[in-house]
Design a protein around this motif. Structure first.
Motif, short mmCIF file in Angstrom:
data_model
loop_
_atom_site.label_atom_id
_atom_site.label_comp_id
_atom_site.label_asym_id
_atom_site.label_seq_id
_atom_site.Cartn_x
_atom_site.Cartn_y
_atom_site.Cartn_z
N SER A 4 -9.43 4.69 -5.66
CA SER A 4 -9.64 3.24 -5.64
C SER A 4 -8.92 2.59 -6.82
N LEU A 5 -8.86 1.27 -6.74
CA LEU A 5 -8.23 0.50 -7.81
C LEU A 5 -9.00 0.62 -9.12
N SER A 6 -10.31 0.64 -9.05
CA SER A 6 -11.11 0.75 -10.27
C SER A 6 -10.87 2.09 -10.97
N ARG A 7 -10.74 3.15 -10.20
CA ARG A 7 -10.46 4.45 -10.81
C ARG A 7 -9.09 4.45 -11.48
N LEU A 8 -8.12 3.85 -10.84
CA LEU A 8 -6.79 3.78 -11.44
C LEU A 8 -6.79 2.94 -12.71
N LEU A 9 -7.62 1.90 -12.73
CA LEU A 9 -7.72 1.10 -13.95
C LEU A 9 -8.30 1.92 -15.09
N ARG A 10 -9.28 2.76 -14.79
CA ARG A 10 -9.84 3.62 -15.84
C ARG A 10 -8.81 4.65 -16.31
N GLU A 11 -8.05 5.23 -15.38
CA GLU A 11 -7.01 6.17 -15.79
C GLU A 11 -5.95 5.50 -16.65
N TYR A 12 -5.60 4.28 -16.29
CA TYR A 12 -4.60 3.56 -17.08
C TYR A 12 -5.13 3.24 -18.48
N GLY A 42 0.81 -1.20 0.00
CA GLY A 42 0.00 0.00 0.00
C GLY A 42 0.85 1.26 0.00
N GLU A 43 1.86 1.30 0.88
CA GLU A 43 2.77 2.45 0.89
C GLU A 43 3.56 2.53 -0.41
N ALA A 44 3.91 1.38 -0.98
CA ALA A 44 4.62 1.39 -2.26
C ALA A 44 3.76 1.99 -3.36
N ALA A 45 2.47 1.65 -3.38
CA ALA A 45 1.56 2.21 -4.39
C ALA A 45 1.42 3.72 -4.21
N SER A 51 0.75 -2.95 -7.48
CA SER A 51 0.99 -2.91 -6.04
C SER A 51 -0.30 -3.01 -5.25
N LEU A 52 -1.36 -2.34 -5.73
CA LEU A 52 -2.64 -2.41 -5.03
C LEU A 52 -3.25 -3.80 -5.11
N ARG A 53 -2.99 -4.53 -6.16
CA ARG A 53 -3.53 -5.88 -6.26
C ARG A 53 -2.90 -6.83 -5.25
N CYS A 94 -2.58 -5.93 -2.17
CA CYS A 94 -3.21 -5.59 -0.89
C CYS A 94 -4.46 -6.42 -0.67
N PRO A 95 -4.93 -6.51 0.56
CA PRO A 95 -6.20 -7.20 0.82
C PRO A 95 -7.35 -6.49 0.10
N PRO A 96 -8.45 -7.17 -0.14
CA PRO A 96 -9.56 -6.56 -0.89
C PRO A 96 -10.08 -5.27 -0.27
N GLY A 97 -10.10 -5.14 1.03
CA GLY A 97 -10.62 -3.94 1.64
C GLY A 97 -9.65 -2.79 1.70
N ALA A 98 -8.41 -3.00 1.28
CA ALA A 98 -7.38 -1.95 1.38
C ALA A 98 -6.80 -1.59 0.03
N ARG A 99 -7.53 -1.86 -1.04
CA ARG A 99 -7.02 -1.57 -2.38
C ARG A 99 -7.39 -0.15 -2.80
N HIS A 100 -6.85 0.79 -2.11
CA HIS A 100 -7.05 2.19 -2.43
C HIS A 100 -5.85 2.97 -1.91
N VAL A 101 -5.69 4.18 -2.41
CA VAL A 101 -4.59 5.07 -2.01
C VAL A 101 -5.21 6.39 -1.56
N VAL A 102 -4.83 6.83 -0.39
CA VAL A 102 -5.29 8.12 0.12
C VAL A 102 -4.34 9.19 -0.41
N GLU A 103 -4.85 10.00 -1.32
CA GLU A 103 -4.03 11.05 -1.94
C GLU A 103 -4.14 12.34 -1.16
N GLU A 104 -3.06 13.06 -1.11
CA GLU A 104 -3.05 14.35 -0.46
C GLU A 104 -3.67 15.40 -1.37
#
Length: 570
Positions: A540-548, A379-382, A456-458, A460-470
């Motif tokens: 979230s991971l889904s948002r990052l997939l759309r950006e990618y 998570g920190e790596a992502a 990297s997010l994949r 992580c556990p299913p409930g923690a597949r997100h990144v808190v952005e500043e």
């Protein structure tokens, strides 16, 4: 005829250095055997018929050899110095145990020191490449310097410059002088060799540029003697001047072992400061060598928590050095960073990742990602790579704008006549092609960074597949009301004057606030408004997939030749 006469003419009287040169250094001419015999005779005259017989200051051969060797080294006559040392190490003929004190030859401390100085000249001449002949020359010089340290005696911390002239040391029976001393008899205890003391001071004067005093039996009374700590510190600076970090590291370690002895009677703070300076030097030498584990050990050995954090930041700066090919990025992952040291390294890497160029190699953002992955924190790596991906997204937008301008002809170069002749068209096409290439490279780097975040997010556990952005600058600030109730305020400022008077409304002793037609006094406990960034977003991971997917599609269209204006901007 003139050349032949010049060859047959006798050579001018040789200087002292020529008298002790080796035989192969003499030019080939008639009478070579006489030249060799003359050189041997001169060496015998210089050193005496008995040569270096005893480890005593009052021995004529020992003292003359050291005096002449010091003058030859100061003058740069290294070949002559080698000859003097060879002659001094040779056992005089006919001298045995029956003649008095046994011969010590080259084991006298001052002669060992001169021999080490001669060997260190090869260290400066050979390039400093690991595993090369330079390492062998360094080890030879270090071994001689450490053997010469037997002439420095300050185990009790009270060093005396006087040397007992009745104590001799045998080359074949090491430590015989110490064995001959009765226990508890301090009157005849071995002291520092004054000739070695003078050589050390001579070396320090050569490095500092100040003249040294001459050889004098009573010189130790006028100047303080050199302690073992100062001896090794002098050698450390000597190897540093030579550009030999390996020798400097070894001497710094030896000096650290003498800190406690040298400051046994002083305050602990003085010893700590001395040790801190030596550890700082060790850190720099290890960084120069690319010894990352040794540098990390030196950083943790510096006294004081603040000093250790500063040393760790210095280590991180060296690991992130652009263009470094010594494997600093890979070594960072292998460092045994504990839970108390990891936050300091992470903060240092985050600061360098925010300021480093996007194309820097090694990149601090990828180093931070590898550090977190190696410690099981995907998570920190992502989050670390996502910050880098946002910077790459800004670079894509800038490259797209430049490519659009280049393709549309805005800012074209050349005069009207050049445009008419077609010169401007070719320049415009070249600029457009270069802008398109840079856009494709920026899109490719952006897609790669997003893909690293997704992978990297994949993990992580299913409930923690997100990144808190500043908070990012493009997100608008919002107003927050504090220090008051939402319905308790009585100020009647108009909307037109809200921005001008919001600072004055937060002061209890403020003057009456005038807003258009009405002026009222601010309440005792008014509301205070300030603009604050919004709450952190959870990407979230889904948002990052759309950006990618969007970035990959733009990259494919750009490579296929689509117009930059048709790609859109993120």
């Amino acid at each position: 005829a003139g050349v032949a006469a010049g060859r047959a003419a006798p050579a001018p009287p040789p200087p002292l250095s020529s008298a002790v040169l080796p035989a192969d250094a003499v030019s080939a001419r008639p009478g070579l055997s006489l030249v060799r015999a003359g050189a041997a005779l001169c060496a015998e005259i210089v050193l005496g018929a008995r040569g270096v017989a005893t480890y005593r200051v009052d021995d004529g051969g020992y003292r003359r050899a050291v005096e002449i060797g010091a003058e030859l080294y100061a003058g740069g006559e290294l070949a002559a110095l080698s000859r003097v040392l060879k002659q001094a190490r040779a056992a005089p003929p006919g001298l045995g145990l029956s003649d008095g004190a046994p011969s010590v030859g080259g084991d006298a401390p001052a002669l060992l020191f001169l021999q080490a100085l001669r060997a260190s000249a090869d260290v400066a001449r050979i390039p400093a490449v690991p595993g090369s002949d330079g390492d062998a020359a360094t080890e030879e010089a270090l071994g001689l310097f450490f053997r010469a340290a037997s002439g420095i005696r300050d185990a009790s911390g009270d060093v005396s410059g006087r040397f007992h002239s009745d104590v001799s040391m045998d080359r074949d029976d090491e430590g015989a002088g110490d064995d001959a001393i009765a226990p508890g008899d301090d009157a005849i205890a071995p002291r520092s060799d004054p000739l070695l003391q003078h050589l050390v001071k001579l070396l320090r004067s050569i490095m500092s540029g100040f003249p040294a005093t001459g050889f004098d039996n009573n010189a130790g009374d006028a100047t303080p003697p050199v302690s073992a700590l100062e001896y090794y510190e002098t050698l450390m600076l000597f190897f540093e001047r030579l550009g030999c970090s390996l020798g400097a590291v070894r001497c710094a370690h030896a000096a650290l072992r003498e800190v406690g002895t040298a400051h046994a009677k002083d305050a602990a703070a003085m010893a700590s400061r001395r040790a801190a300076r030596l550890w700082a030097n060790l850190l720099q030498y290890a960084l120069d060598l690319g010894d990352w584990s040794g540098a990390y050990a030196a950083a943790l050995s510096v006294p004081g928590a603040d000093a250790q954090n500063a040393a760790l930041r210095r280590l991180v700066a060296a690991l992130c050095e652009p263009g470094d090919v010594r494997g600093g990025a890979a070594a960072l992952v292998r460092l045994p960073l504990g839970p108390d040291r990891l936050p300091t390294v992470v903060r240092a890497l985050e600061g360098r990742a925010a300021a480093a160029p996007l194309e820097a190699v090694p990149n601090p953002a990828t180093m931070l990602h590898a550090l977190h992955v190696a410690r099981g924190a995907p998570g920190e790596a992502a989050a670390a790579v996502l910050r880098h991906a946002r910077r790459l997204g800004e670079a894509v937008a800038s490259a797209a704008a430049r490519a659009e301008l280049a393709s549309s002809g805005v800012g074209g170069v050349g005069s009207d006549s050049e445009r008419a002749s077609g010169g401007a068209s070719s320049a415009k096409a070249a600029a457009a092609g270069e802008a398109r290439r840079r856009l494709a490279e920026a899109l490719e780097a952006h897609c790669g960074a997003l893909l690293v975040v997704i992978n990297s997010l994949r993990l992580c556990p299913p409930g923690a597949r997100h990144v808190v952005e500043e908070w990012r600058p493009e997100r608008k600030l919002r107003e927050l009301t504090i220090d008051g109730d939402d319905d308790g305020g009585k100020s009647v400022e108009s909307k037109a004057d809200d921005d001008d008077d919001e600072n004055a409304a937060g002061d209890e002793n403020a003057e009456p606030v005038r807003s258009g037609r009405t002026a009222v006094r601010a309440p005792p406990h008014p509301k205070r408004r300030r603009r604050v960034p919004p709450a952190p977003e959870r990407t979230s991971l889904s948002r990052l997939l759309r950006e990618y997917a969007l970035a990959a599609a733009r990259l494919e269209l750009c490579v296929a030749g689509a117009e930059p204006a048709a790609l859109g901007r993120s």
